[in-house]
Each structure stands twice: as C-alpha cells, then as structure tokens.
Design a protein around this motif. Structure first.
Motif, PDB file in Angstrom:
ATOM      1  N   ARG A 150      -7.942  -3.694  -1.343  1.00  7.94           N
ATOM      2  CA  ARG A 150      -7.453  -3.819   0.330  1.00  7.94           C
ATOM      3  C   ARG A 150      -8.412  -3.872   1.347  1.00  7.94           C
ATOM      4  O   ARG A 150      -7.872  -4.368   2.403  1.00  7.94           O
ATOM      5  N   LEU A 177      -8.869   0.774  -3.706  1.00  9.67           N
ATOM      6  CA  LEU A 177      -9.150   0.591  -2.452  1.00  9.67           C
ATOM      7  C   LEU A 177     -10.018  -0.424  -1.755  1.00  9.67           C
ATOM      8  O   LEU A 177      -9.845  -1.141  -0.764  1.00  9.67           O
ATOM      9  N   SER A 223      -1.923  -0.086  -9.066  1.00 12.50           N
ATOM     10  CA  SER A 223      -3.166  -0.875  -9.013  1.00 12.50           C
ATOM     11  C   SER A 223      -4.408   0.099  -9.495  1.00 12.50           C
ATOM     12  O   SER A 223      -5.180  -0.695 -10.148  1.00 12.50           O
ATOM     13  N   SER A 253       0.870  -1.062  -0.004  1.00 10.23           N
ATOM     14  CA  SER A 253      -0.029  -0.116   0.058  1.00 10.23           C
ATOM     15  C   SER A 253       0.892   1.367   0.011  1.00 10.23           C
ATOM     16  O   SER A 253       0.442   2.375   0.500  1.00 10.23           O
ATOM     17  N   LEU A 287      -4.772   4.744   4.671  1.00 12.70           N
ATOM     18  CA  LEU A 287      -4.042   4.983   3.617  1.00 12.70           C
ATOM     19  C   LEU A 287      -4.501   6.162   2.588  1.00 12.70           C
ATOM     20  O   LEU A 287      -4.243   6.284   1.473  1.00 12.70           O
ATOM     21  N   VAL A 315       0.034   1.576  -5.014  1.00 14.82           N
ATOM     22  CA  VAL A 315      -1.581   2.230  -5.062  1.00 14.82           C
ATOM     23  C   VAL A 315      -1.507   2.743  -6.617  1.00 14.82           C
ATOM     24  O   VAL A 315      -2.586   2.443  -7.081  1.00 14.82           O
ATOM     25  N   TYR A 334      -2.703   7.144  -1.085  1.00 22.44           N
ATOM     26  CA  TYR A 334      -3.599   7.391  -2.159  1.00 22.44           C
ATOM     27  C   TYR A 334      -3.631   8.931  -2.848  1.00 22.44           C
ATOM     28  O   TYR A 334      -3.788   9.103  -3.861  1.00 22.44           O
TER      29      TYR A 334
END
Length: 384
Positions: A77, A74, A45, A37, A123, A42, A127
C-alpha cells in the motif's frame, strides 16, 4: 521568492488527504484505484504474504513471521503512493518546472517503519484489527522489527526528521546516504562495564527496502594520474569559430556568413536571401550543402593538447537501495536512497587455483568494507 513558494505549495495541496473524500486518482495518480485497506482486506493480504511470499505454514504463526508478512502487506500500500508520487513529479503538467531537494547525510536514523508507515497512511486501526483476528497485537508485532542501525545519534535523527517533514509538507525530495551493514548501537555489560557490540540489523533482511540492481556506479580508489598528448587538426586563419565552409561547383570555398551572388563578388546575405538565390538560380543549389569534413584544400595545422587519464587502482561498485518515506496525512511518499559497496570482481579464480584462497576473496572483502560500519576507529592509519 515568497510568491513562488506559495505557487509551489499550491501545486501539491491537492495531494493532501481529506478524510471526507477519496483521492482523485484520475488526475493525481497513475493508478485507477488503490488496494482496499479495510480490516478484512488487510487480513487477507497478510495471510497471502505469509503463505506465498514467505512460504510459511500456518500451524505455527510465530510473531517474527507475522511481522514480516504484515510489513510486506503494508509496503504494498505504501509502494502505490510511492510510485504515483515519483510519476507525478516526473511527468505531470503541474511539475514541469519542479525542482527537487536532495539531502545528503552520513546517517539516517529512521526508526521502526511498521508503526510509522501505518500511522502516516491512516491504516493503524485496520492493521490492528486484522492482527487481532490472527491472535496478535499490533504493538507486539511492531516491536519485532529490527531498527535500522544507520547512525549514532542526533545527526541521523535530524536527517530522518527532515525527510519526514519534506514528505508531510508535500515537498519533492530525496535523501542520500550509505547502507551500513553493521550498526554500533548494540550495548552490553561485560565484566561490569558497558561495551559496544556490532548491531547485526540486516540478519533477517529488510522488507522496507528495494534493491536496485539496475542502478549501479563504478567508483575508483587508488590508482594514478597519467599524462598524455593528443593531436587534432585545426584550420589556419579561422578567426570566426562559428563559420562553416562550403564549396561551389568550381571548387571555390566560402564561409556560410558570406555567399556569392550572380555576377558579383562575395557579399554578406541573410539565410532567407540565400534560399531565394538558390530558388532563382538552381545551379547554385549546392551552396546549401555543408560537407561532412573540412574542405581538403583548406590549410590545416596539427595542434597538440595535454590530457590526463586515471589508471590502475581498484574499482568498487555502488549499488542503490531505495526506501519509501511516507508523509503524514498525505498521499505523498518521497524516497531515501542508500548506497552499498560491492566489489567489481567477486572472486579471483587464478589465485584460488594457485591455492591462495585468502587472496581469491581479498578484493571482495576490501570492497564491502567501505559500507560495513559507520565511523571506523581513526586511531590507526587504516581507520583514518
């Protein structure tokens, strides 16, 4: 009760996030490791979901599409923690005596999930950094989310706060409600008057929910109760319902609570004595074999019983939609299950072939109306 509550809290204390260490995945989760993460992972992803899940082209990365890809990233996760939490509740040794809380509410105002989930999972910064490299700000992307219109006010917000608190405090709990297709919070000014309009919050889909097509229930509406009589055979003079009847080689019938011994009449003996008798007298071995049905020579009587069945009417299918509810500062993530009504028969081909096109889909429309909107106007008989 206080001692038991402390023990219950202690079971889940290890789930709480400690910033100085990584989660003990070997004992608390079923996964060997979680998805990385950091901001670069991120970003990768988000782009993978943008390219493959949404099948969009990068030459025009509009904010709505970026939000959808970000939400899916998100959610990956979040699902890790969600799945591990349910597995932990269901199969871990610590939870063998666990009791679940099931909170039912007509409304759940959960708010926008992107900002809430990012903050609760810790997170938000990764992000924000990843989105900034793509030319977007986290706050702007979060505003693109359509807020779920699952309630009108205080009741729905309070219900959602309960779910958030249960997850944050590491209590196992689920929320149950209805997945309304249209909300009533879209406000507009028409002819200088404030009016309420339908809120089409599902127009662009909902990336946070999981449709459970394997979790469905049939619900009956209307119909009638029909009385009927059933018959069954019962033995006469059977005052002890716990007695079973067995037969010896000569056709004599005995209760299992009494057993004949060699050279004597029926005497009450224990199971261990009975087995000893069988060992010492092999010819009596059949005493331990209970016939599958009552002996034919026992006197029986027909007994009638009045019963009822529900017949006719319409059947509506309830389909489950699950949404993970993450706790703050914990790996715990509970579940909110909402039900959507679907018709048991989508299409009436007979009516369609007869030219009655409205009747062909009439049952479908009636079935879906149940979960269309919260609190229909009760000024009319239909609304009531």
């Amino acid at each position: 009760n206080e001692t038991r509550a402390k023990k219950t809290k202690a079971k889940f204390a290890a789930l709480t996030i400690d910033p100085s260490r990584k989660p003990a995945t070997a004992t608390l989760t079923t996964k060997r490791s979680y998805l990385s993460s950091n901001s670069s992972s991120v970003r990768k992803s988000i782009l993978e979901h943008y390219d493959y899940t949404l099948a969009r082209r990068r030459y025009k990365m509009d904010a709505v599409s970026v939000y959808e890809a970000c939400a899916l990233s998100l959610r990956d996760r979040l699902v890790e923690r969600w799945s591990d939490t349910q597995q932990f509740y269901a199969s871990s040794e610590e939870c063998k005596d666990l009791k679940m809380v099931y909170y039912m509410s007509m409304e759940f105002l959960v708010g926008r999930s992107l900002g809430n989930a990012a903050s609760n999972l810790g997170l938000r910064m990764p992000y924000a950094e990843a989105l900034r490299t793509l030319g977007h700000e986290f706050e702007d992307i979060a505003q693109r989310e359509k807020e779920p219109a699952l309630g009108n006010g205080g009741l729905g917000r309070l219900a959602s706060c309960f779910l958030d608190s249960l997850a944050t405090q590491n209590y196992p709990g689920w929320g149950y409600g209805i997945r309304y297709k249209y909300g009533m919070f879209e406000q507009a000014l028409i002819d200088e008057k404030q009016v309420e309009l339908p809120d089409y919050w599902l127009t662009s889909g909902n990336p946070w929910e999981v449709e459970r097509l394997d979790v469905t229930y049939k619900v009956r509406f209307y119909g009638r109760s029909v009385q009927y009589t059933s018959r069954r055979k019962v033995p006469l003079n059977n005052n002890n319902n716990n007695n079973n009847y067995i037969s010896d080689k000569e056709g004599k019938t005995f209760s299992t609570s009494t057993m004949p011994l060699a050279g004597s009449g029926p005497e009450r003996i224990s199971p261990s004595q009975r087995m000893k008798t069988i060992r010492e007298n092999p010819e009596k071995e059949n005493f331990g074999n209970v016939p599958p049905t009552s002996p034919s020579h026992l006197e029986e009587n027909d007994e009638t019983e009045t019963r009822f069945s529900w017949e006719g009417g319409e059947i509506v299918v309830a389909v489950a939609y699950d949404t993970p509810i993450p706790g703050y500062g914990t790996y715990n993530a509970n579940n909110m299950r909402l039900w959507s009504s679907k018709p048991s028969h989508e299409f009436d081909l007979k009516s369609f072939n007869a030219g009655d096109y409205i009747a062909a889909i009439e049952q479908k429309e009636r079935g879906e109306t149940i979960s269309s909107v919260l609190y229909p106007n009760d000024d009319t008989h239909v609304g009531k």
